[in-house]
Design an enzyme around this catalytic site. Structure first.
Site, short mmCIF file in Angstrom:
data_model
loop_
_atom_site.label_atom_id
_atom_site.label_comp_id
_atom_site.label_asym_id
_atom_site.label_seq_id
_atom_site.Cartn_x
_atom_site.Cartn_y
_atom_site.Cartn_z
N PHE A 149 -12.61 -43.33 -13.88
CA PHE A 149 -11.48 -42.42 -13.83
C PHE A 149 -11.97 -40.97 -13.78
O PHE A 149 -11.52 -40.16 -12.96
CB PHE A 149 -10.66 -42.69 -15.10
CG PHE A 149 -9.47 -41.81 -15.29
CD1 PHE A 149 -8.37 -41.92 -14.45
CD2 PHE A 149 -9.44 -40.91 -16.33
CE1 PHE A 149 -7.27 -41.13 -14.65
CE2 PHE A 149 -8.34 -40.11 -16.53
CZ PHE A 149 -7.25 -40.22 -15.69
N PHE A 153 -11.57 -38.22 -10.74
CA PHE A 153 -11.00 -36.89 -10.94
C PHE A 153 -11.92 -35.83 -10.38
O PHE A 153 -11.52 -34.95 -9.63
CB PHE A 153 -10.82 -36.62 -12.43
CG PHE A 153 -9.38 -36.63 -12.84
CD1 PHE A 153 -8.45 -35.92 -12.11
CD2 PHE A 153 -8.95 -37.35 -13.93
CE1 PHE A 153 -7.12 -35.92 -12.47
CE2 PHE A 153 -7.62 -37.37 -14.29
CZ PHE A 153 -6.71 -36.66 -13.56
N HIS A 450 -2.25 24.09 9.14
CA HIS A 450 -2.68 23.01 10.03
C HIS A 450 -1.46 22.21 10.50
O HIS A 450 -1.25 22.02 11.70
CB HIS A 450 -3.68 22.13 9.28
CG HIS A 450 -4.14 20.92 10.01
ND1 HIS A 450 -5.44 20.72 10.39
CD2 HIS A 450 -3.46 19.82 10.45
CE1 HIS A 450 -5.55 19.56 11.01
NE2 HIS A 450 -4.36 18.99 11.05
N GLU A 451 -0.66 21.77 9.54
CA GLU A 451 0.51 20.95 9.91
C GLU A 451 1.52 21.77 10.70
O GLU A 451 2.14 21.27 11.64
CB GLU A 451 1.17 20.34 8.67
CG GLU A 451 0.27 19.44 7.81
CD GLU A 451 -0.39 18.31 8.59
OE1 GLU A 451 0.14 17.91 9.65
OE2 GLU A 451 -1.46 17.85 8.15
N HIS A 454 0.57 21.72 14.33
CA HIS A 454 1.05 20.52 15.05
C HIS A 454 2.52 20.68 15.40
O HIS A 454 2.95 20.41 16.52
CB HIS A 454 0.92 19.28 14.17
CG HIS A 454 -0.48 18.79 13.96
ND1 HIS A 454 -1.33 18.54 14.99
CD2 HIS A 454 -1.15 18.48 12.82
CE1 HIS A 454 -2.49 18.10 14.50
NE2 HIS A 454 -2.40 18.06 13.18
N ASP A 526 -7.56 13.81 13.97
CA ASP A 526 -6.83 14.35 15.12
C ASP A 526 -7.71 14.33 16.36
O ASP A 526 -7.26 13.95 17.44
CB ASP A 526 -6.43 15.81 14.86
CG ASP A 526 -5.40 15.93 13.74
OD1 ASP A 526 -4.76 14.91 13.44
OD2 ASP A 526 -5.27 17.03 13.19
ZN ZN Z 1 -3.76 17.16 11.79
#
Ligand code: ZN
Ligand code: ADP
Ligand code: MG
Length: 643
Positions: A149, A153, A450-451, A454, A526
């Site tokens: 047994f 198992f 920077h942003e 864009h 980028d």
């Molecule tokens: Zn950027």
């Protein structure tokens, strides 16, 4: 800036119907412990039995002989060698006679009083009783049984642990039977994909009613290949076909075929097809088939013999199908370009179904499907969310809904509101906000400019997507972002759009270079995006004047005709030309952006200062700033879609 086209991570939902989640090591310990408990239980049970038989007092034979002679005994029951003695006064004792000798003989040997003996009621019982056998055999067999047994198992566990020592080639397919309602998926659960569903309805029809097709001599396709980007619902749709037709669904992933031992992949395939034929009508679903079905014999990926054998076996099985076998093989891949042509020839996976990223209407439907069990506040406009999620796959939308519900629950609200959904869009797209990520004053200013760079470029150029949101709260791996959304879903991109996209991507770089007169590592992503776009224009889309109408690379990025990596089809001279062209596109874009930044310095400053102050500017406020500076925000009808 992070381009909104960037795909977020895939969400993988596994619903395995078989095979436990516990780790194998843990499982073995648990099972061994259970076996031990059972063993102890049996042992104590056994000792209880033997105790019971011992609890009656024993008399010796000589004593018994005396008692008989004095006439104290009323009856004796003989079971094998065991004697159960009943006294005249009702008392009971047990005794044992000599083995193999009759009781009377034994008693005679002890010189019993014959007259007295004749008064005793002697009864001989068959000694085959279960308890007798059990009691006499248990001490021998129980330990053996226990050991067997225990081994059983262990072996079961070992198999589970993936060593396959006892079931070498058995297929590991997960089976979903039609009666398993909990896993049932139908076409109702799949939104969009109209053409695909139309195509697959035919298959459903055949599985449901094969006679109709066979009678008229129609040959039903054996193999159907589902192709599409990750998360577009390939796996879901395959399940839905099985659900609609009410047939068994065997699902296995390509990588499961390929395992450590040579030849096992092939025998798995054989097993799987045998199983499915027995269960017919049935669908076999091979997910991510590119794991086994790559072009053979190229030496790419180590020239995996095992993979080739597996693939060959799949082909053999597909060919060996009788037309009336009622087993249909479906396969899914997001890399159809790397598949072996032999898989795709007629008679094999000749039916191909393409799943596209959902368009606005489909996105709305998918959102509605996943909104089913969620309570919503009145302000929720699913249509608006659908509009704001171009490029999202079904899986992304599923995770968006889920994130929104989590957000609402975290803030202990009982209903999901529109704001939760909107916040989730960005979370799915860019990763969670990192408010703790503190920028220094200069970093903050630089990120804002920077942003803003864009955003200004995107607003000035005619073919760039309009800005929806600008933020300098860092998210995932980006310090800040500009969210742009196309005014409508687009399937094709034009050269002008590419050029404007490149310019927008360079906006941040140019601002840092011209205004701060220094560069940071910020724009590196980028630049990667912009350069990749420029390179694709030259090598894939024939968008360069100098190179002319030549596609030098296939859509998957590998040289078209070459079979191996680094096996370029074009000469060094052409390679140098490509580089020159890419560099020209980039430099032209930079000059254009430099001019824009110079001409719009005032609005740039305004946006950047506002960003430093509030960190996030939404579309409405942004457009107000634009109007105040004499720029008209783009509206739907303004953009002409030239293709
Ligand atoms: Zn950027
Ligand atoms: P794939 O196999 O193409 O990578 P899946 O079929 O595994 O994608 O899709 C993942 C999840 O995304 C599904 O379980 C489902 O919740 C959701 N999903 C994807 N496409 C759809 C769709 N068209 N309709 C509804 N849900 C979808
Ligand atoms: Mg899948």
């Amino acid at each position: 800036m992070k381009m909104p086209l960037n795909k977020p991570k895939r969400i993988i939902i596994t619903k395995s119907s078989k095979g436990g989640g516990t780790s194998p090591g843990q499982g073995i310990m648990k099972q061994a412990f259970m076996a031990l408990v059972i063993f102890l239980l049996l042992v104590s049970l056994y000792s209880l039995f033997s105790d019971m038989s011992k609890s009656i007092e024993e008399v010796s034979l000589s004593e018994l002989t005396q008692e008989i002679s004095t006439g104290n005994i009323s009856a004796i029951v003989v079971t094998g060698d065991k004697l159960e003695v009943t006294y005249l006064d009702g008392g009971e004792r047990v005794s044992k006679k000599e083995a193999g000798t009759a009781l009377t003989t034994t008693l005679k040997n002890y010189d019993v009083n014959k007259e007295a003996l004749s008064k005793v009621n002697i009864e001989v019982k068959n000694d085959q009783g279960f308890l007798y056998w059990f009691a006499s055999l248990a001490p021998i067999f129980l330990p053996i049984a226990f050991i067997v047994f225990f081994l059983w198992f262990l072996s079961r566990q070992v198999k589970g642990a993936g060593m396959q020592a006892f079931s070498f080639g058995q297929s590991k397919a997960r089976l979903t039977t039609p009666d398993d309602k909990s896993q049932q998926v139908t076409f109702k659960d799949v939104a969009g994909c109209k053409e695909a569903k139309e195509e697959l309805r035919e298959i459903v029809d055949f599985l449901k009613n094969p006679k109709k097709f066979l009678d008229i001599g129609a040959r039903i396709p054996k193999g159907i290949l589902l192709m599409g980007a990750p998360g577009t619902g390939k796996t879901l749709l395959a399940r839905a076909v099985a659900g609609e037709a009410g047939v068994s669904f065997f699902s296995i992933s390509g990588s499961e075929f390929v395992e450590m031992f040579v030849g096992v992949g092939a025998s798995r395939v054989r097993d799987l097809f045998d199983l499915a034929k027995k269960a017919a009508p049935a669908i076999i679903f091979v997910d991510e088939i590119d794991a086994v079905g790559r072009v053979r014999g190229t030496g790419v990926g180590g020239g995996n013999d095992e993979r080739e054998q597996t693939l060959n076996q799949i082909l053999v099985e597909l060919d060996g199908f009788e037309p009336n076998e009622k087993v249909i093989v479906m396969a899914a891949t997001n890399r159809p370009d790397v598949l072996d042509p032999a898989l795709l020839r007629p008679g094999r996976f000749d039916r191909r179904v393409t799943l596209d990223l959902p368009d606005r209407k489909d996105r709305e439907d998918i959102l509605l499907i996943h909104a089913r069990k969620k309570p919503f506040a009145e302000d929720v406009r699913i249509a608006l969310i659908a509009e704001r999620t171009p490029g999202f796959s079904g899986a992304d939308l599923y995770s968006l809904m889920n994130e929104a519900a989590i957000l609402a629950a975290r803030e202990s609200r009982t209903k999901v509101s529109q704001f939760d959904l909107i916040r989730s869009i960005e979370k799915v797209m860019l990763g969670p906000e990192r408010k703790s990520h503190i920028l220094s004053k200069r970093e903050k200013e630089l990120t804002a400019f920077h942003e803003a760079g864009h955003a200004v470029v995107a607003s000035v150029l005619a073919y760039a997507d309009p800005v929806h949101k600008i933020s300098i709260i860092s998210r995932g791996r980006v310090a800040g972002y500009v969210l742009k959304l196309p005014l409508e879903d687009r399937k094709l991109q034009s050269k002008k759009e590419f050029l404007d996209d490149i310019a927008v991507a360079l906006g941040g770089y140019v601002v840092e270079k011209t205004i701060f007169e220094d560069l940071t590592t910020g724009p590196s992503n980028d630049l990667q995006v912009a350069t990749a776009l420029a390179r694709d224009m030259v090598t894939k889309y024939g968008m360069s004047e100098k190179m002319g109408p030549m596609a030098l690379e296939s859509a998957s990025g590998k040289p078209i005709f070459g079979l191996g990596v680094g096996d370029k089809e074009y000469s060094e001279r052409v390679g140098a030309m490509i580089d020159a062209e890419v560099s020209k596109i980039m430099n032209d874009a930079m000059k254009k952006v430099e001019k824009i930044i110079k001409d719009h310095r005032k609005i740039l400053d305004t946006i950047a200062r506002r960003l430093v102050e509030v960190e996030t500017i939404e579309q409405k406020e942004f457009e107000e700033i634009l109007v105040a500076h004499g720029i008209t925000p783009k509206k739907k009808k303004d953009i002409e879609h030239q293709v």
